[in-house]
Write an enzyme that holds these catalytic residues in place. Structure first.
Site, mmCIF file in Angstrom:
data_model
loop_
_atom_site.group_PDB
_atom_site.id
_atom_site.type_symbol
_atom_site.label_atom_id
_atom_site.label_comp_id
_atom_site.label_asym_id
_atom_site.label_seq_id
_atom_site.Cartn_x
_atom_site.Cartn_y
_atom_site.Cartn_z
ATOM 1 N N CYS A 1 36.326 50.925 38.449
ATOM 2 C CA CYS A 1 36.938 51.835 37.481
ATOM 3 C C CYS A 1 35.810 52.539 36.744
ATOM 4 O O CYS A 1 34.641 52.324 37.053
ATOM 5 C CB CYS A 1 37.917 51.127 36.544
ATOM 6 N N HIS B 1 24.206 32.454 40.230
ATOM 7 C CA HIS B 1 24.425 31.586 39.076
ATOM 8 C C HIS B 1 25.884 31.397 38.700
ATOM 9 O O HIS B 1 26.230 30.385 38.097
ATOM 10 C CB HIS B 1 23.675 32.128 37.860
ATOM 11 N N ARG C 1 31.317 55.382 36.449
ATOM 12 C CA ARG C 1 30.749 56.434 35.607
ATOM 13 C C ARG C 1 29.321 56.125 35.160
ATOM 14 O O ARG C 1 28.692 56.931 34.472
ATOM 15 C CB ARG C 1 31.647 56.662 34.391
ATOM 16 N N ARG D 1 22.876 22.905 39.223
ATOM 17 C CA ARG D 1 23.247 22.962 37.809
ATOM 18 C C ARG D 1 24.245 24.080 37.523
ATOM 19 O O ARG D 1 25.043 24.001 36.593
ATOM 20 C CB ARG D 1 22.001 23.105 36.934
#
Length: 142
Positions: free
Chosen positions: A65, A98, A109, A132
């Site tokens: 978007c 991660h 945009r 982790r």
């Protein structure tokens, strides 16, 4: 890989370029986006992508978007969805490494089409590191 893509009126050209790139790579695409520049509501295109990801119908999702925010917020309402707003390939890599992101959100945009394709390529080719990070990702769902 099976990938769902959805976009509002800010993203038809982005979707076209991304789909061309992905199909050339041999990926199967499910298109939930608009193909026109007529004003539409991004949730109408973000929810179907998120549902496909949450239900395991696809491996990953792409949403587009204007700012990338609204459609990412929409997608993240679904359990098991981790939509990451990415405006550089480095952020895209970290979202996968991660956060085990399963949907990439592109801000049309604020990126070029070439950058968007690069962000998607990085997203698809970067594995989750686990370790982790898995413990943290497991704490995301409510």
């Amino acid at each position: 890989m099976k990938i769902a893509i959805g976009n509002d009126h800010a993203g038809p050209d982005y979707k076209k370029a991304i789909v061309a790139f992905l199909t050339a790579q041999g990926h199967e695409i499910i298109n939930h986006g608009t193909d026109t520049f007529d004003s539409v509501d991004y949730p109408d295109f973000g929810h179907p992508v998120a549902i496909d990801v949450a239900e395991g119908k696809v491996d990953l999702g792409i949403v587009i978007c204007g700012s990338g925010n609204g459609i990412a917020m929409t997608a993240n309402k679904h359990q098991g969805v981790r939509a990451a707003l990415c405006w550089t390939k480095e952020i895209s890599a970290l979202a996968r490494q991660h956060n085990d992101a399963n949907i990439v959100s592109i801000p049309a945009r604020f990126t070029s089409i070439e950058q968007a394709v690069e962000i998607v390529a990085t997203f698809l080719n970067t594995p989750f590191e686990g370790g982790r990070h898995a413990t943290r990702v497991d704490k995301i769902n409510c």
